[in-house]
Design a protein around this motif. Structure first.
Motif, short mmCIF file in Angstrom:
data_model
loop_
_atom_site.label_atom_id
_atom_site.label_comp_id
_atom_site.label_asym_id
_atom_site.label_seq_id
_atom_site.Cartn_x
_atom_site.Cartn_y
_atom_site.Cartn_z
N ASP A 151 0.84 -1.19 0.00
CA ASP A 151 0.00 0.00 0.00
C ASP A 151 0.89 1.25 0.00
OD1 ASP A 151 -2.26 -1.59 0.09
OD2 ASP A 151 -2.54 -1.40 2.24
N LEU A 152 1.90 1.23 0.86
CA LEU A 152 2.84 2.35 0.96
C LEU A 152 3.56 2.57 -0.37
CD1 LEU A 152 4.10 4.27 3.15
CD2 LEU A 152 5.92 2.58 3.39
N PHE A 153 4.01 1.48 -0.97
CA PHE A 153 4.72 1.57 -2.25
C PHE A 153 3.80 2.13 -3.34
CE2 PHE A 153 6.20 -0.44 -6.26
CZ PHE A 153 7.46 0.13 -6.32
N THR A 154 2.54 1.69 -3.34
CA THR A 154 1.58 2.17 -4.33
C THR A 154 1.40 3.68 -4.22
OG1 THR A 154 0.45 0.05 -4.17
CG2 THR A 154 -0.76 1.84 -5.22
N ILE A 155 1.23 4.14 -2.99
CA ILE A 155 1.02 5.57 -2.76
C ILE A 155 2.29 6.36 -3.09
CG2 ILE A 155 0.67 7.30 -0.95
CD1 ILE A 155 -1.25 5.37 0.41
N CYS A 156 3.44 5.91 -2.60
CA CYS A 156 4.68 6.67 -2.78
C CYS A 156 5.12 6.71 -4.23
CB CYS A 156 5.79 6.10 -1.90
SG CYS A 156 5.49 6.37 -0.14
N THR A 157 4.91 5.61 -4.99
CA THR A 157 5.30 5.66 -6.41
C THR A 157 4.38 6.58 -7.19
OG1 THR A 157 4.06 3.62 -6.73
CG2 THR A 157 6.44 3.43 -6.62
N LEU A 158 3.15 6.76 -6.70
CA LEU A 158 2.26 7.72 -7.35
C LEU A 158 2.78 9.14 -7.13
CD1 LEU A 158 -0.67 7.50 -8.72
CD2 LEU A 158 -1.46 8.53 -6.60
N LEU A 159 3.32 9.39 -5.94
CA LEU A 159 3.80 10.73 -5.60
C LEU A 159 5.16 11.02 -6.22
CD1 LEU A 159 2.69 10.74 -1.84
CD2 LEU A 159 1.60 11.95 -3.76
N ASP A 160 6.01 10.00 -6.31
CA ASP A 160 7.30 10.17 -6.99
C ASP A 160 7.75 8.83 -7.56
OD1 ASP A 160 9.87 10.56 -7.88
OD2 ASP A 160 10.55 11.65 -6.11
N PRO A 161 7.42 8.61 -8.83
CA PRO A 161 7.69 7.30 -9.43
C PRO A 161 9.17 6.94 -9.42
CG PRO A 161 6.28 8.63 -10.87
CD PRO A 161 6.76 9.53 -9.78
N GLU A 162 10.03 7.91 -9.52
CA GLU A 162 11.46 7.62 -9.60
C GLU A 162 12.05 7.28 -8.24
OE1 GLU A 162 13.11 7.28 -12.46
OE2 GLU A 162 11.05 7.56 -13.21
N ARG A 163 11.56 8.01 -7.20
CA ARG A 163 12.21 7.85 -5.91
C ARG A 163 11.15 7.76 -4.79
NH1 ARG A 163 15.77 10.50 -2.41
NH2 ARG A 163 14.99 12.56 -3.00
N PRO A 164 10.42 6.63 -4.75
CA PRO A 164 9.42 6.48 -3.69
C PRO A 164 10.14 6.42 -2.33
CG PRO A 164 9.78 4.39 -4.83
CD PRO A 164 10.53 5.44 -5.60
N ARG A 165 9.62 7.21 -1.37
CA ARG A 165 10.25 7.23 -0.04
C ARG A 165 9.22 7.69 0.99
NH1 ARG A 165 11.23 11.38 -3.20
NH2 ARG A 165 11.11 13.48 -2.32
N LEU A 166 9.48 7.34 2.23
CA LEU A 166 8.51 7.53 3.30
C LEU A 166 8.12 9.00 3.49
CD1 LEU A 166 7.08 5.70 5.36
CD2 LEU A 166 8.88 6.28 6.99
N ASP A 167 9.09 9.92 3.40
CA ASP A 167 8.79 11.31 3.77
C ASP A 167 7.88 12.02 2.77
OD1 ASP A 167 10.48 12.01 1.72
OD2 ASP A 167 12.13 12.61 3.04
N LEU A 168 7.57 11.35 1.65
CA LEU A 168 6.60 11.92 0.71
C LEU A 168 5.22 12.05 1.35
CD1 LEU A 168 7.55 9.84 -2.46
CD2 LEU A 168 7.85 12.32 -2.20
N LEU A 169 4.98 11.26 2.42
CA LEU A 169 3.66 11.27 3.05
C LEU A 169 3.55 12.28 4.19
CD1 LEU A 169 2.66 7.51 3.25
CD2 LEU A 169 2.18 9.19 1.48
N ALA A 170 4.64 12.97 4.50
CA ALA A 170 4.70 13.77 5.72
C ALA A 170 3.53 14.74 5.87
CB ALA A 170 6.03 14.52 5.80
#
Lengths: 329, 329, 329
Positions: A151-170
């Motif tokens: 789920d986290l990977f799905t959301i983070c790759t939507l926000l930054d496909p090249e560099r999915p990472r936790l702090d994108l959700l901050a």
């Protein structure tokens, strides 16, 4: 691949995952997602290693996802199904796991209807000084870490496909809607999402969302809120995670009817207007169409991430098996 | 290999197969039959691709044949069995198929007790603009194209082992005997055999062979005849195809008894004297010994092609998976 | 690898195994055990060959062991499970085996609840002049040769890890304890151990150890003794083999209770004091903890060889499949 942060032998729970560990999983999954876009979707990473899927609680969908992940890493797979097994002959679960250890299994993927079984097997593997890694594929109402990570990977790759990472959700607001009480998916997601710094809003009827869940938010980077109606959870949400409703909750008098549940907590196109304009909806599957989510919304690629979740599942499980498997000497 | 004529993504029915398509399948299967005669019976053609066997109606025999065909093309296989599946959790069949699509399946082999399911899944795959190919492995009483193609391959390789092709049947007489009404195998065979220019004679009790089957012969290259007794169908026949009799046809009062059925429509050594001297007998299996065919005849390699049919099955299924799989960019 | 002594196509029973054959299996298994200690536990020996596991009597443990052995030899595997099979449609067992033959199976591993089925299938394969090898994975109360061979390998590698061989047992005393009457494991072990020259002592209650077993010792290199109480069997024993007790023996009035059985024939730390100081205990699994053997003893690596037996199982089954598979032209 970036495996610097990885020292875990087992993945049982996300309660104590570090941000660096989440990021390692996300980045490793991103590189496997690239492998999966090639025509030959296979790497030799785990060749000659054995992944045993011990699914004491049957599940075709999750088992297929793990089996495919293992095969794409070139591992050999063994499937254990309880129906025809020694368990019916009185063997204990630990003895079953020890048998697969003695056969030469390198990684065990465990699903069991009782919370704690994967941990107990992991403890036994360590006690025996084996190098086997244990991955919890869902234990009772405890945790389902690979689901929360996909789920986290799905959301983070939507926000930054090249560099999915936790702090994108901050700075994001995420609603989790439905039967929180009985959901191992919800529990694992609460740990990952509150670790990210996001605002996590739980919504469900009081019978399925007890007050004690507020405690999960203590000392986490993000914030956790509880709601017994849907609207405040959806208000300005970036992502809405719906949970599968077990029909037996009705016979247990925890719910009046599926129809009434849908009226109060079902996600529809109309209700999504409360959210941010680009809101996306997730569901771990299988979906009861027209219960947790309206049927047309589920099929609308503008809103639904359900099919991306399934695709992410293979990449994230490849990442977990790879990280756990390559930790060996 | 000769794949010139191949443009089909899905193989659902033989009703609209062109002669060139039959010949492409036959020639491709012939080259795979050659592979199967080597010690290492494997080619790397579909390496890294995923073949999902979604057998909503269980079948060990056909599933094993497809699984082996896929493995010999070096594909990875996933087996879906309905018992432990999300279907019991209320998921729709299309949602199950979409889950396997999202996991990265390249080819889906579908068996279902209801006619039309493979077509519905193929339509959904196209609607989603996926490149997945769908192969009907038997749907209700509709069609079972790979069975008819393996029957065709078995007959044609007997007539010309080097160059099996459709027009070898142009002057042949072929009898199809038994429960035509409920048989998907009979329907697919009627399309392939009448396309070849052969004379096709259907024989069975009136309850199991309604007059409407005569319509299938319209506008076909070959000719179709119906008989409610066995003798005229067998007279000078080159090949006799027997069909499996479901025992439940008796409780449905469509048949008096298995014994009486055998007396009227069972194939025996004695009855074969009506046929051409070199007549051969086929059966899709599993056989009820002493019902559709006498037990000694079934085991007599002079007359029975049953074991060759099983062998042909792997080569023909390799050919279909190869043709469907290599159509992708 | 030393395959000089090997001319057998099928492994059905150990009754007529020659010492040179035992030694070939032991030495071949020893070289595969070395393969299994590598990181990539795989050899290309049977690449492109097909091993069909036809388990008419379900068994996850033994099936997994054979499946893993086949995969580590790079064979393709097919699993037949009776639940969803043509058997329920009335097909005979021999017809099922012939179907797998016609598909191109090279080796068949057969388990059946009835004694004699693997032999009948092997006879049919020979009658059809096929080159298929048949391996008995347990037939009724008849034999389970691969289990006895893995027991032998476990004991012999303990005595000489570098060069396990039959004559290492010539001066040893081995006790087999429990339900001898109903045990196919006991029967196969009696043949292998008495072939080695060892003293074999059978112990069990009279209902489960009839006098006629004494006949098995005639004309063998070793000696066979029967005891209706435990002590004389354990006295100075080097190895104690315990057998699984089926709980249904009680309802058949062959036993008073599991507790009483344990009091009379259960192996405990205390009772092992009668044996040689370095005595080791074996059990084919799955174990009823506290019945055949006390729970703490089972887990004590100083005494228990149970986990080594499982590990040996994969190496010995690789050896058998290799020897049977490489016998082909």
């Amino acid at each position: 691949m970036a495996t610097t942060a990885w020292t875990r032998r087992h993945v049982i729970s996300l309660i104590d995952f570090f941000p660096a560990e989440y990021d390692t999983v996300l980045q490793t999954a991103a590189s496997f997602r690239e492998v999966l876009s090639r025509r030959t979707k296979k790497v030799p990473t785990l060749q000659g290693q054995v992944v045993a899927n011990l699914f004491f609680e049957p599940s075709t969908r999750t088992r297929s996802s793990f089996e495919l992940a293992a095969k794409r890493l070139s591992a050999d797979t063994l499937n254990f199904t309880p129906g025809n097994s020694s368990l019916t002959k009185g063997e204990t679960i630990l003895d079953t796991a020890k048998t697969y250890l003695a056969m030469g299994t390198d990684l065990m993927v465990i699903r069991h209807q009782q919370a704690g079984v994967p941990q107990a097997i992991a403890d036994e593997m360590d006690r025996l000084a084996s190098l086997v890694g244990v991955l919890n594929a869902g234990d009772g109402q405890h945790e389902h870490p690979s689901q929360a990570l996909l789920d986290l990977f799905t959301i983070c790759t939507l926000l930054d496909p090249e560099r999915p990472r936790l702090d994108l959700l901050a700075d994001k607001k995420i609603a989790i809607v439905g039967d929180i009480l009985h959901s191992r998916v919800a529990r694992s997601n609460i740990w990952s999402l509150t670790a990210s710094g996001a605002e996590v809003h739980l919504a469900g009827p009081p019978t399925l969302l007890p007050q004690l869940f507020a405690d999960c938010g203590k000392d986490r980077a993000g914030k956790l809120f509880l709601h017994w109606n849907l609207e405040p959870a959806l208000q300005d949400a970036d992502f809405v995670m719906t949970l599968r409703l077990q029909k037996e909750r009705m016979t247990q008098h925890l719910l009046p009817s599926l129809r009434e549940y849908h009226q109060q907590f079902g996600i529809t196109r109309d209700r999504l207007k409360l959210c941010k304009p680009n809101v996306k909806v997730l569901h771990p599957g299988p979906v009861n169409r027209g219960v947790e989510i309206s049927s047309d919304l589920m099929d609308d690629p503008e809103f639904s991430l359900i099919s991306q979740q399934v695709t992410s599942g293979v990449a994230v499980r490849m990442a977990l098996l790879y990280l756990m498997g390559s930790g060996k000497a």
